[in-house]
Design a protein around this motif. Sequence first.
Motif, PDB file in Angstrom:
ATOM      1  N   ARG A  57      36.072  39.434 -43.724  1.00 12.69           N
ATOM      2  CA  ARG A  57      35.107  38.555 -44.372  1.00 12.69           C
ATOM      3  C   ARG A  57      33.864  39.348 -44.748  1.00 12.69           C
ATOM      4  O   ARG A  57      33.454  40.272 -44.045  1.00 12.69           O
ATOM      5  CB  ARG A  57      34.721  37.388 -43.485  1.00 12.69           C
ATOM      6  CG  ARG A  57      33.766  37.763 -42.360  1.00 12.69           C
ATOM      7  CD  ARG A  57      33.238  36.522 -41.660  1.00 12.69           C
ATOM      8  NE  ARG A  57      32.348  36.890 -40.579  1.00 12.69           N
ATOM      9  CZ  ARG A  57      31.156  36.370 -40.401  1.00 12.69           C
ATOM     10  NH1 ARG A  57      30.696  35.448 -41.218  1.00 12.69           N
ATOM     11  NH2 ARG A  57      30.406  36.736 -39.394  1.00 12.69           N
ATOM     12  N   SER A  58      33.267  38.961 -45.876  1.00 11.07           N
ATOM     13  CA  SER A  58      31.984  39.507 -46.314  1.00 11.07           C
ATOM     14  C   SER A  58      30.940  38.445 -46.053  1.00 11.07           C
ATOM     15  O   SER A  58      31.174  37.265 -46.315  1.00 11.07           O
ATOM     16  CB  SER A  58      32.000  39.802 -47.812  1.00 11.07           C
ATOM     17  OG  SER A  58      32.945  40.770 -48.127  1.00 11.07           O
ATOM     18  N   TYR A  59      29.772  38.874 -45.582  1.00  8.47           N
ATOM     19  CA  TYR A  59      28.734  37.884 -45.270  1.00  8.47           C
ATOM     20  C   TYR A  59      27.346  38.505 -45.347  1.00  8.47           C
ATOM     21  O   TYR A  59      27.185  39.719 -45.312  1.00  8.47           O
ATOM     22  CB  TYR A  59      28.971  37.264 -43.888  1.00  8.47           C
ATOM     23  CG  TYR A  59      28.868  38.245 -42.750  1.00  8.47           C
ATOM     24  CD1 TYR A  59      27.683  38.371 -42.019  1.00  8.47           C
ATOM     25  CD2 TYR A  59      29.949  39.040 -42.393  1.00  8.47           C
ATOM     26  CE1 TYR A  59      27.593  39.281 -40.972  1.00  8.47           C
ATOM     27  CE2 TYR A  59      29.867  39.942 -41.348  1.00  8.47           C
ATOM     28  CZ  TYR A  59      28.684  40.057 -40.639  1.00  8.47           C
ATOM     29  OH  TYR A  59      28.587  40.964 -39.603  1.00  8.47           O
ATOM     30  N   GLN A  89      26.431  52.650 -56.215  1.00  9.92           N
ATOM     31  CA  GLN A  89      26.303  53.728 -55.231  1.00  9.92           C
ATOM     32  C   GLN A  89      24.959  53.647 -54.512  1.00  9.92           C
ATOM     33  O   GLN A  89      24.171  54.590 -54.480  1.00  9.92           O
ATOM     34  CB  GLN A  89      26.512  55.094 -55.897  1.00  9.92           C
ATOM     35  CG  GLN A  89      27.928  55.303 -56.433  1.00  9.92           C
ATOM     36  CD  GLN A  89      28.934  55.429 -55.303  1.00  9.92           C
ATOM     37  OE1 GLN A  89      29.113  56.512 -54.755  1.00  9.92           O
ATOM     38  NE2 GLN A  89      29.589  54.346 -54.936  1.00  9.92           N
ATOM     39  N   THR A  90      24.713  52.464 -53.937  1.00  9.33           N
ATOM     40  CA  THR A  90      23.484  52.192 -53.197  1.00  9.33           C
ATOM     41  C   THR A  90      23.830  51.651 -51.816  1.00  9.33           C
ATOM     42  O   THR A  90      24.997  51.476 -51.481  1.00  9.33           O
ATOM     43  CB  THR A  90      22.616  51.153 -53.942  1.00  9.33           C
ATOM     44  OG1 THR A  90      23.368  49.940 -54.094  1.00  9.33           O
ATOM     45  CG2 THR A  90      22.183  51.654 -55.313  1.00  9.33           C
ATOM     46  N   ALA A  91      22.807  51.366 -51.034  1.00  7.49           N
ATOM     47  CA  ALA A  91      22.999  50.830 -49.688  1.00  7.49           C
ATOM     48  C   ALA A  91      23.432  49.360 -49.743  1.00  7.49           C
ATOM     49  O   ALA A  91      22.994  48.603 -50.611  1.00  7.49           O
ATOM     50  CB  ALA A  91      21.707  50.951 -48.890  1.00  7.49           C
ATOM     51  N   ALA A  92      24.284  48.983 -48.810  1.00 11.53           N
ATOM     52  CA  ALA A  92      24.805  47.616 -48.744  1.00 11.53           C
ATOM     53  C   ALA A  92      23.720  46.645 -48.306  1.00 11.53           C
ATOM     54  O   ALA A  92      22.907  46.947 -47.433  1.00 11.53           O
ATOM     55  CB  ALA A  92      25.975  47.559 -47.769  1.00 11.53           C
ATOM     56  N   THR A  93      23.740  45.469 -48.910  1.00 12.81           N
ATOM     57  CA  THR A  93      22.849  44.391 -48.488  1.00 12.81           C
ATOM     58  C   THR A  93      23.627  43.313 -47.746  1.00 12.81           C
ATOM     59  O   THR A  93      23.059  42.328 -47.318  1.00 12.81           O
ATOM     60  CB  THR A  93      22.131  43.763 -49.700  1.00 12.81           C
ATOM     61  OG1 THR A  93      23.120  43.281 -50.615  1.00 12.81           O
ATOM     62  CG2 THR A  93      21.238  44.783 -50.391  1.00 12.81           C
ATOM     63  N   THR A  94      24.930  43.500 -47.632  1.00 14.80           N
ATOM     64  CA  THR A  94      25.787  42.566 -46.921  1.00 14.80           C
ATOM     65  C   THR A  94      26.659  43.346 -45.943  1.00 14.80           C
ATOM     66  O   THR A  94      26.600  44.573 -45.892  1.00 14.80           O
ATOM     67  CB  THR A  94      26.687  41.782 -47.901  1.00 14.80           C
ATOM     68  OG1 THR A  94      27.539  42.704 -48.575  1.00 14.80           O
ATOM     69  CG2 THR A  94      25.864  41.014 -48.922  1.00 14.80           C
ATOM     70  N   ALA A  95      27.469  42.615 -45.197  1.00 11.04           N
ATOM     71  CA  ALA A  95      28.351  43.246 -44.211  1.00 11.04           C
ATOM     72  C   ALA A  95      29.779  42.749 -44.407  1.00 11.04           C
ATOM     73  O   ALA A  95      30.004  41.678 -44.964  1.00 11.04           O
ATOM     74  CB  ALA A  95      27.875  42.909 -42.798  1.00 11.04           C
TER      75      ALA A  95
END
Length: 189
Positions: A57-59, A89-95
């Motif tokens: 799951r993405s959240y 190609q940047t940092a994730a804002t989700t998990a």
Amino acid sequence: MVHPLRTHIETVCKLTDEEFEYILSHFTPLKLKKHKSLVREGDWVKHEYFVLKGCLRSYITDADSGKEFTYQFAAENWWISEREAFLKQTAATTAIDCIEDCELLGLSYENREKLGREMWKYEHYVAVKTSLGYVALQKRLQLMIMGSTKERFENFVKQYPNLYSRVPKAVIASYLGVSRETISRLYRK
């Protein structure tokens, strides 16, 4: 037995054995245990993943309340990544976390670009699947805006019957934007 990735690609365009082997050579297998994180907020996202086995799951997490909001699931034969971070190609804002033990095939950004340049069939496959994903997202957004809680729940169960039995009800509730108790009430009806 035909490889699941080949089957998935061939829903859009047929491949020769050589073409599929070439595509597959660009992927890296990955196994993760239940409850492990595939992507954490702040991670640099270098891969997108095709799910061979398991469910993820993405959240996003609200910084003030700590409440989690699930916006995507991925089970067998689905793709998952933190799309914006992967493409830019940047940092994730989700998990992204594993709901079950998972077996994945990872495709790096560089290899995705390379396959797109070298194989029109793969690029066509990506374009078609991206368009279909956009349509599904649009329908989900329309249902979230205009659908009742009951309609959202019934649509989820109808559209993803195998997920309903695999995913914790609290996570389904966060996907539908309702409480766990609401899911329990609707399930009993």
